[in-house]
Structures are given as structure tokens and as C-alpha cells.
Design a protein around this motif. Sequence first.
Motif, PDB file in Angstrom:
ATOM      1  N   ARG A 165      -5.210  -0.513  -0.973  1.00 20.97           N
ATOM      2  CA  ARG A 165      -3.987  -0.355  -0.185  1.00 20.97           C
ATOM      3  C   ARG A 165      -4.297  -0.311   1.309  1.00 20.97           C
ATOM      4  O   ARG A 165      -3.464  -0.712   2.117  1.00 20.97           O
ATOM      5  CB  ARG A 165      -3.254   0.920  -0.593  1.00 20.97           C
ATOM      6  N   PRO A 184      -5.244  -4.776   4.566  1.00 22.82           N
ATOM      7  CA  PRO A 184      -3.960  -5.420   4.878  1.00 22.82           C
ATOM      8  C   PRO A 184      -3.645  -6.575   3.935  1.00 22.82           C
ATOM      9  O   PRO A 184      -2.494  -6.972   3.811  1.00 22.82           O
ATOM     10  CB  PRO A 184      -4.145  -5.924   6.308  1.00 22.82           C
ATOM     11  N   GLU A 185      -4.640  -7.082   3.270  1.00 24.81           N
ATOM     12  CA  GLU A 185      -4.387  -8.225   2.398  1.00 24.81           C
ATOM     13  C   GLU A 185      -4.074  -7.835   0.959  1.00 24.81           C
ATOM     14  O   GLU A 185      -3.934  -8.687   0.086  1.00 24.81           O
ATOM     15  CB  GLU A 185      -5.564  -9.206   2.457  1.00 24.81           C
ATOM     16  N   MET A 229       3.189   6.350   1.263  1.00 26.30           N
ATOM     17  CA  MET A 229       4.291   5.457   1.632  1.00 26.30           C
ATOM     18  C   MET A 229       4.200   4.239   0.728  1.00 26.30           C
ATOM     19  O   MET A 229       3.120   3.890   0.265  1.00 26.30           O
ATOM     20  CB  MET A 229       4.135   4.955   3.067  1.00 26.30           C
ATOM     21  N   ILE A 230       5.328   3.595   0.535  1.00 24.48           N
ATOM     22  CA  ILE A 230       5.218   2.295  -0.097  1.00 24.48           C
ATOM     23  C   ILE A 230       4.847   1.295   0.988  1.00 24.48           C
ATOM     24  O   ILE A 230       5.105   1.505   2.175  1.00 24.48           O
ATOM     25  CB  ILE A 230       6.496   1.868  -0.848  1.00 24.48           C
ATOM     26  N   LEU A 231       4.231   0.219   0.577  1.00 22.67           N
ATOM     27  CA  LEU A 231       3.769  -0.767   1.548  1.00 22.67           C
ATOM     28  C   LEU A 231       4.884  -1.750   1.880  1.00 22.67           C
ATOM     29  O   LEU A 231       5.838  -1.922   1.106  1.00 22.67           O
ATOM     30  CB  LEU A 231       2.573  -1.521   0.981  1.00 22.67           C
ATOM     31  N   ARG A 232       4.742  -2.373   3.016  1.00 21.32           N
ATOM     32  CA  ARG A 232       5.743  -3.377   3.380  1.00 21.32           C
ATOM     33  C   ARG A 232       5.676  -4.529   2.353  1.00 21.32           C
ATOM     34  O   ARG A 232       4.606  -4.853   1.824  1.00 21.32           O
ATOM     35  CB  ARG A 232       5.490  -3.904   4.793  1.00 21.32           C
ATOM     36  N   GLY A 233       6.829  -5.069   2.066  1.00 18.87           N
ATOM     37  CA  GLY A 233       6.867  -6.212   1.165  1.00 18.87           C
ATOM     38  C   GLY A 233       7.029  -5.849  -0.300  1.00 18.87           C
ATOM     39  O   GLY A 233       7.044  -6.729  -1.149  1.00 18.87           O
ATOM     40  N   LYS A 245       8.675  -5.255  -3.619  1.00 22.00           N
ATOM     41  CA  LYS A 245       9.932  -5.669  -4.250  1.00 22.00           C
ATOM     42  C   LYS A 245      10.106  -4.813  -5.496  1.00 22.00           C
ATOM     43  O   LYS A 245       9.328  -4.912  -6.440  1.00 22.00           O
ATOM     44  CB  LYS A 245       9.872  -7.151  -4.616  1.00 22.00           C
TER      45      LYS A 245
END
Lengths: 348, 893
Positions: free
Chosen positions: B221, B224-225, B860-864, B866
Motif C-alpha cells: 500500500r 504508489p503503484e 485510509m482507503i487509497l485513491r481509486g 472502487k
Amino acid sequence: MSNFAIQPVSRFAGSSAAIRRPKEIAYFSYDDDHVFHLDERSLRYYYPPNLGVDLSKGFDTFQQLDDTADDHLDGLLKTIIDLEQRTGTKCTAEVVTWRGMMTKIMAAPFDNMSGFEMNATRFQDSIFIEENHEHKLESRKQQHAQPSRRGAPSQDLMSFWGYKFETLSLIPDQWDSTSREVIETRENMVVNNYAQYCSVVKTGIGKARMLIGGEVDALWDCKPDNRDDPINWVELKTSAEIANDKDTLKYERKLLKFWIQSFLLGVPKIIVGFRSQNGILQRFEELETKNIPGMVKRGKGIWDGNLCINFTAAFLDWLKQTITTDGVWRIRRRERSPVIEIFRNEES
Amino acid sequence: MGVPALFRWLSQKYPKIISQVIEEKPGEVDGQEIPVSTAGPNPNGEEFDNLYLDMNGIVHPCSHPEDRPPPSTEEEMMLAIFKYTDRVVNMVRPRKLLLIAVDGVAPRAKMNQQRSRRFRSAQEAAQKDEDKEEFLKMLKSQNNGVVHEDATAMAQKKTWDSNAITPGTPFMDILAASLRYWCAYKVNTDPAWEKVKVIISDATVPGEGEHKIMEFIRSQRSSPEHDPNTRHVMYGLDADLIMLGLATHEPHFRVLREDVFFQESKARTCHICGQKGHIAEACKGEAKQKEGDFGEKDKALTDKPFIWLHVSVLREYLEAELHVPQATFRFDLERALDDWVFMCFFVGNDFLPHLPSLDIRENGIDTLIAIWRDNIPLMGGYVTKDGHVDLERAQFILDGLAKQEDAIFRRRRQTEERRDANAKRRKLEEQNRSRSQNNTVQRGRRGSPDYSSPSSGTIGRAKDPSIAPADMPLFVPGKGILTKEERAVTHDMVVNRGTVHKANAANKSAAAALKSQLLGGQIDPSSANQTEPSAGDGADGSGQNNTPQSADVTTTPVSASRKRKAELMEDGDAGTPSRDSPDVSNKPQADSDEPPPDNVRLWEEGYADRYYEQKFNVDPKDIAFRNNVARAYVEGLAWVLLYYFQGCPSWTWYYPYHYAPFAADFVELDKMNIKFEKGTPFKPFEQLMGVLPAASNHAIPEVFRSLMSDEDSEILDFYPTDFPIDLNGKKFAWQGVALLPFIDAKRLLEAMATRYPLLSADDVARNALGKDVLIMSNRHPLYEEIATNFYSKRQGSPKYKINPRISEGLAGKVEKNEDYIPQSSLIFPLEEGVMPNLDEDNSISVHYEMPHSVHIHKSMILRGVKSAPPTLDRADIEATKGRANSSGRSHGG
Ligand SMILES: [Mg+2]
């Protein structure tokens, strides 16, 4: 004077002309004081904002850049010169310009309402295109003179919402290295549009090889280990929440600009923040740039991405054939005009 | 987390978190097994990226299973492990990554529990061996010295010491080598593995398996990838894996486990002859039945169904439950989830004893959530942040609990009294019935609860499985060969022993009673968790085990062997159908089995004085001592929270008491300043010496063994052969507290230091720190890059960062593995012929190092991300909210 006919656009339909995937060859930053630097200090990362936020908050403290001075192609040229000095090789491109100029041209087949005026300079086999600054100031004045609908937010406020959305959606470093406090206090940050990260890309449409410079909002992840791999840029946009058919039409018209802007710099992802009429952030949507033309085709179908590409390829061909000598030329399209004109600029 | 019944509690309160795994079974053509092609789409209708195996959850049941005879050799154990792992992998079909994590050296804080389990386990094994010997003697005397050889062989075989499953033992070496071989073999031979990266973190890498998995997920996590929509599945037995799943803040997370409800209804094997169909008391020591008769049944039994625990659905429930409209700050689900996990720690975890007033079976978690909800507006924020406790706010929670503490204890007493009264009444009724009934044998009705359609994910709750049908038929053990029906009944007896067994005692033939007595009343210990001492061994039998105690401590003489199968089902819900509803079957019925009186009497005024006096030997007036205990406990809570959310904050910290304080003892927490010294993990041999009893010394290098047993060993006191178990108000030994001395690390290390120079080179190697191994096929895109970097003419550095765009998201560094020789053959490391060798090994093996972030991992949840479409409907959400408003407040205060 030579004219390039926009209409009938149908002659540009069909599968698209060859395009070269944009590749970043250099970059520069304007810092928080809008001072130019040949580095990536103003590179930002995307992390989504909280929903329900009032985008108007902080409008009174907005620090807005005064862009009444004519910057020409200064930043772009400085960066290219630096690159040439560092690598010892000359950057060859037939067209060198800001992303904004190419956007206006590329949108021309489907955007009848906005005219443009640009200055083109031919120098050592490259054509440098910049906005005609007087025209820019003039059209902005006219826009401001138009009274906004009664009860509707002002132009200034609405453009602030866009910057506010950016402030809410950006973090200064990768998520892991950014503290929770920084992420959580973005709502209280003073909005300021001084800082910019600009990417300079090598790209091509049709037979024209181009260098385009433009601001990119954020990175999705990080720059790739392999410099040849595409960069996962993110473009941030705001749009009014869609309630009816008319809104859809408006939105799809907006998507034309979103798509072209991102297409030109190779930005694969656009985050659209939808806001209520009074600027409350309701939701956001992640759009894949490459999917937008298809979305529109399946929607109201008011524009065609391939057609834009073919039109641009043809226009650039014609541009190269027309501007054959050094000196300053004018590229102009008047509002609602079916043609783009090119003529020698007498003023210079 | 050693919270008995946590899994059951969760699945009852949040029913939709569970759904059944759809498993494609291998086909059969002319008796030939046609393996499933797992490259095809996952029959569960969804694909998964990463599978994490908390490997000890496989190693334990495969090496000493409770539903079939144990493997006779370590090779066979490895084969069983391969088979089981293969089945789990085939269920999930991970498309990107398989991480196999074996427990390495654990933090010191965990060692108290490990020690207690292993000491109890050794006692149990000794007891089993004793049983077998006794039994053989008895058979011989009964049958004029003629005993079938199978029975003899079985009875003579020593029970395999599961304590070998501890880092640093030769067994763990074999396991690691076997796993490396097997993964390489699969990568070579199974097309579904071609695109999978396999990471093995064996016992030489410090850390508990599930926490090594957590560290890996956090590390990814931080990259970044990392794909925020990675679909994770974690396999393991601990119910708290679901807490760990929440703690990752990855929304697409499932836990995979065996359906323990199903298992309850299945027969176990006799622990004496190893055969199915009867329990130890009915064992005749007969020849093994032919394969095919039992062989087939066997297969059905080993193929227990699996279930999913959907962390995403639990997130939905908790989003409804933890939302407090009166809050003065923005609702943040991720933060609220962390608080929830924190509150679960109070009710039980592997590192701290639970607070006396909180019991999962009394809905202790609900009590805390109610307090938390009530205090949210007053606290002005969440209790925890990214693994750190806000002590000022924690004080609110403990104050809230303290107010209710007296009432909780009184209520508990009332419930117990009511239960006892009911049990007495039922016993009378049963006795009446059994007198009036002729002992017809019929099949008892008990089964696994059925599940509604997998899509709905709802678990149908059948009747309380702990309550035996009132007309439970009775089995006559002395009769000889069992009929099919009788075997079926036997199984019910195993499960519902409490009720049936006692009632049966009266019906036993004299011979059977004698045998029972000879066997010390032992019933298959795998289910002995619900076993109370039988009529046969009464008070006198157990009296022999009695060890002198400090007079102040209420200890029980019950042998530790009579506990649940310790490690196998760590949270003890597996195979313990009645643990969270001990009202009927768990209640000792013979008066002679009444546990010793509870002198603390929590329900009577002055209980705290008595508690500290009796448990801690401390003057009742010494309030400062109590507060110190509470402070140590708070430190523990802070430690556990960090352990779950950031990784081990200290390898050396531990809670230095056997008992927890009362909520009322926590004062002035806001004045505390908690800091942890990171320290270093024990070396494997140090941990072995720290957790193993002398009886398991075979797993320790010879040079250290005498330290455990020699009269003049300076640490002899660490290794008592017998130790008291304090029932601590509970009824059964397995629930009690094993009063073992704590290991003093300094003394231990000093004693061991004198022996280190005597270690063999092999032993020194086994004591060393290991590295994670990454294995992949030459068909994986990453292979090319790594092979080029390490083995081509254009060799790069011996350690480098891999490109996540090539590795499909895996971030980290790889390092050349000097043990791996490219283009060599793949050789099975154990006895030849058991598994095939491959002439050409098309896999590559490198060392893998996960990225190390220097930053705090944010909840936190990560960006992106769904989110999946919601599973809960409006009615579920309304019901959950309604319960949140009303439950957990039954104690007043
Ligand atoms: Mg574990």
C-alpha cells in the motif's frame, strides 16, 4: 491570406490519422510565487477530497495569478534550450506551442462559438505558435461584460471552484509520504493558482511532429521506472451535476475540451468533481481519457474524436505548407466562421 | 486472537459476512482423477489477485489431524500439506501473487501464550501415550495376550509432538525446503501458476505468519503503484484474521477458512487405534478395515467445505453500526473501524488476558460499542489514530465500563445460577426418560447449518448445536462390533458428549466401565474441550495430579491435557460446538466434578480486594499496585494496536501478569506516556528455549537440553513439569490460566550464551535470520528482467528494485539467491520417489525484500478504490442501526 475550410467537417470523418503517443521529454515548475524553475518541485499527487465540501469556501482569500503580462512561449523555450544544452542534441519539431493553442485548433470542428487569434513564428524549420495576447485580454473582457444569469454564481466564483477542487484533491507528495494532517487540512488551505507543473512532450498528429507544453494537475502514482513508459497523469475538472437532458448536452460539450486537453499531453485519467448549483461537491467520477469519445458517441453524439484528430492532421499539413518563410504570421478564426485564416502579421 | 467463539459471535451478529465457497471438484474417469484446470474462470464468479496463507493454519491440521489418523512420517505430513495447500490455492486461484507465511520467531509479548500452549500440549501428548500403553496392557490381559498387530503398532507409536511446529526446529527446516520445492514444482507443472509470483516467508523470517502478511500488505500500500482494487484473500484459522483484514483498509478483502460448523457434525477418529467409527472408550483394538470401505468415506470427510468471510460486508455492517449522528466531527469509516478493532482487543487477544468484566459470550463487544457510541460526542474524536491510542479518550471508554462492572458481575452470576438450575432440572428429566425408554438406537439429527444461495451470502442459523436432542439415544459400548447406526450415534456422542456421556455412564456394562476407568476417563482429546471429567475418574483420580499451590490461588487439579486441541484451532471455536453456550452440555453433572469453589466471588462486594489478594498476592489496600497493573495493561493495548496497524513496536515488551485488572483500576491514563523500545527478536533457539517444555527438548539442539532438566541448571525454574491451572471462575481446564513462570530474557540468554560455542555448523545455520523467497515461472514477464539482471552477460547489481509495471504491481527489491542455480533440475528434498524430480527447472528463485516505508501507515482507503455494490439492503442497515441504538446497555450504570 490563405483560408483553411473547417466546413464541411464530414470530409475529416473516418479512422484517425497516425498519432504519436506523447512522451515527456522535459518539465518545469512555477513555484508558489510563480517563479520559474527547471525542476519538478510543483509536481502534485492526487488523493480524493471529502464529499459535501463547499467549493466556495475560501473564495475571499483566493490568491489569483495576475496573467495580464504576455509570457509568450518563455517557459517552454527555456526548458527546451536547457534540454538541448544538457543532451547536446537539437530538439527537432515542426510545431512548438502550448497545449492551449492546439486545443483551440483541435476543437474547432465542433466549437463554432469561440474564435481565436494566434501568432506563428517560423524559425529554423520549426513553427512556434503562441496566443495573440491582446486578443486574449480583449475576449476575456467581453466575457466578463456578459451579465451572468440572475442568481447564478459569478464567472469568478465558478472559476474559483475549479481551483478549489484542485486544492482539495492534491497532495504535495506520494500518499505514503504525506501526513494525515496535510491530507485532512486541505479544506482549510488558501487557494492559490501560482504554482504549476508543466510537462513538455514530444508528440505527433498525422505527419506533423510537435513539442507541446502544458500544465498537468497531478500524478496518479509516480513517474515510471522506465522513462519510456507512459506517465499516469491526472487531470482535475469540475462540472455541474447533471439533472436533465440539457445538462447532459452541456456536459458532453465540455467533455470535448477535457478530452482534447488530456489527449494532447497524454493524460490518461480525468477526475471530474460534480458540484451542485451552489458549489457543493457531490461526487466525483474517474474518466479514462481514451474512453471519452466512445462515451460521447453512445451519448448525444455531438462530437467525434477521430474527426478532431484528422482535422488537426490536415490543418497542420496545411499550416506547414502555408508558413514557409521566417517571420510572424497570424492564425485566426473568427466566431462562427467556417474557416481558419492565416496571413502575414503586418504589425511586426 | 485467542478469543473463543469470536468467529461464531461475528457470524451470528453479522450473518451476511459469510458465504460458502464454490469449489470445483476433480472429475473422475475410470477411477482416474482428472484435476481441475484452475486456469479457467473462478467458479465463485469473481477473480482474486492475491492469496495469503497463514501457513500454520495448514501445517497443524495436516500434521496432527483430528479427523483422521496422523501421517506416519514427516514426508507424509509434507504430502498432506501439499495436498491441502493445493486445494486452497485451487479454490482461490490467485492470478497475481501467492504469499505463504510460516510463523517465525514471535514477539516476546506472544511468547507467554505460546509457552502456555506448548506446555499444555506436551502434557496432553504424554497423557495420550500413557493412555495407549494402558490400553494395550488391558487388551492383552483381556484377550490372553493376543492383540492385532495394527492395534499394537498404532498404540505403540508415540504421539507426534506438535511442538515441533516452532521456528528453529529441524521439522521447520524440512517444511521450508519442502514448500520451496513444491512451489517450484507447481510453477513448472501447473499452467494456472505460470503468471503467479510466489513468495515464501518461512520460519527463519521473524514474525507471526499473519503479521508478516499484514506487513506485506502495508508495504504494498505504501507503494504508489499498488492497485487499490487488488482482491485479497487470506487463509487461516484465527477468527481475528477478519480484524486484520479490516486493519488493512483494503476494501476487497476476504478471509477463507474451513466451515467449522460443518466440521462439528463429523466424526473424529479414535485416538488409540486411529480408526474412525468409534471413540476411544469403544476401542476394541481391531484390525484396520479395508480401504474402500473407509477410504471413500475418508475422502468425504477430509473435503470439508470452505467459507468466505467478506471483510467488505463487515465494513458495510460497521458503517451502519458505528455511525453516531450526534458526533461533533465528520464520520470517518476507516477511523471508526480501527476503534472497533481496538475495542475487540479488550475482549481478548493473544497478548493480554481479557478484562474480567468482558466476555465475548456475554456480548462484551456490544457493551463496549455502546459505551463508545455514547461517548463519541464527548470525546470529540476517535479513540485511535493509525494504530496509536488517544489515552484521554480511552479513559472515557474504561470509565464507562467501570460504571457497569459491578452490575455485569452480578448479572453473570444470576445467569449462571439460572443455568445451573436448568441443568439440574434437565438432568432429572433425562434420568426419568432414560428409565422409561428402551435404548433404541436411532440416528441423531445434527448437521451443518445450511446456507442459503451463495449470492445472498447468508448463513442460516440452525438450532443451537450445543443442545442435544432431548431424546438422544444411548449407546452401549460393550456390545461388540458396531452397526452403522451405532457409528452414527457415536459421532453424536463425540459432539454432544456432555449430555449423552453422563447419561450413558449409567448404562455401561461393567467391562466398559472398567475400561473407561483404566483409560482415566479420557475421551478423544481433540474434542475434550467440552469434556468434563467422567464419572470414572472422579475426584480421586484427579487428585493425584494435584500440585501444591499457593493457598491463595484457586487452582484446579485438572490435568492440562484435558483441554481443547490447542494450536490447531486457535480460537477454539472449531470443534467446540458448545463453547459459547455452555448451559447444557458443558455443565458437569456429576457432583464430584464440581470445580473448586471460586473464592473471588466477583458478584459479591469486595471482589476487587479478594481478586488482587488471591491472584496477585497483594494487599487489598495497595491501590497503587492495581493502577500499575492497569498501566501495564494499557501499555499492552497500545502495543497490540500498533502491532496490528503498524507492525511490531517492540520485540521485547510483554504484559507481565497472568491476570487482567478491572476497568475501575484504570486511572489518569492521559498522564501516561507510552514509548516502546523496538529491540530485536529472539533467535530461533532462544525462542525454542523460551516456549518449549523439557518434554519437547528433542526439537532443541542437544547442547541446550540440559538447561531444561539438569538440577544445577540456572534456569531450571523455567521448565516445571507440572504446573497449576487456575480455573479463574471458569469451569474447564482449557479455559483456565496456566500458571507458568515468565521467562526472564536476560537469564535465559545468559544461560544459553555458555552453550552457543558448542553448536554444530548446521545448528548455527538453523538459528540464523532468513529471507523471503520469490519464485516464478519463466513464463512470467518478471522472469526475463530478473534473469537478465542476475544471470546474463549484462549483469546488474546483486540487489535491485523491481519495476512494478513488469511485476504486475509487486513492489520491492530482489536479491540474487546463491542457493539457486539457473537451468538446473528440481529435486524433491526428502525421501526419493515421494514427489517427482524435474530434469529442467523452469522457475527462478530470488530473495525478496518488501519496500520499507519510514512513514506511519495511515488508516485510509487509497485513491481509486472502487467499492463493490453493497451486499446489505435497507432492511439490514436499518436493523443494524436499530440494534446499535439499543444493544449493549443491559447492565445499567
Ligand atoms: Mg499465526
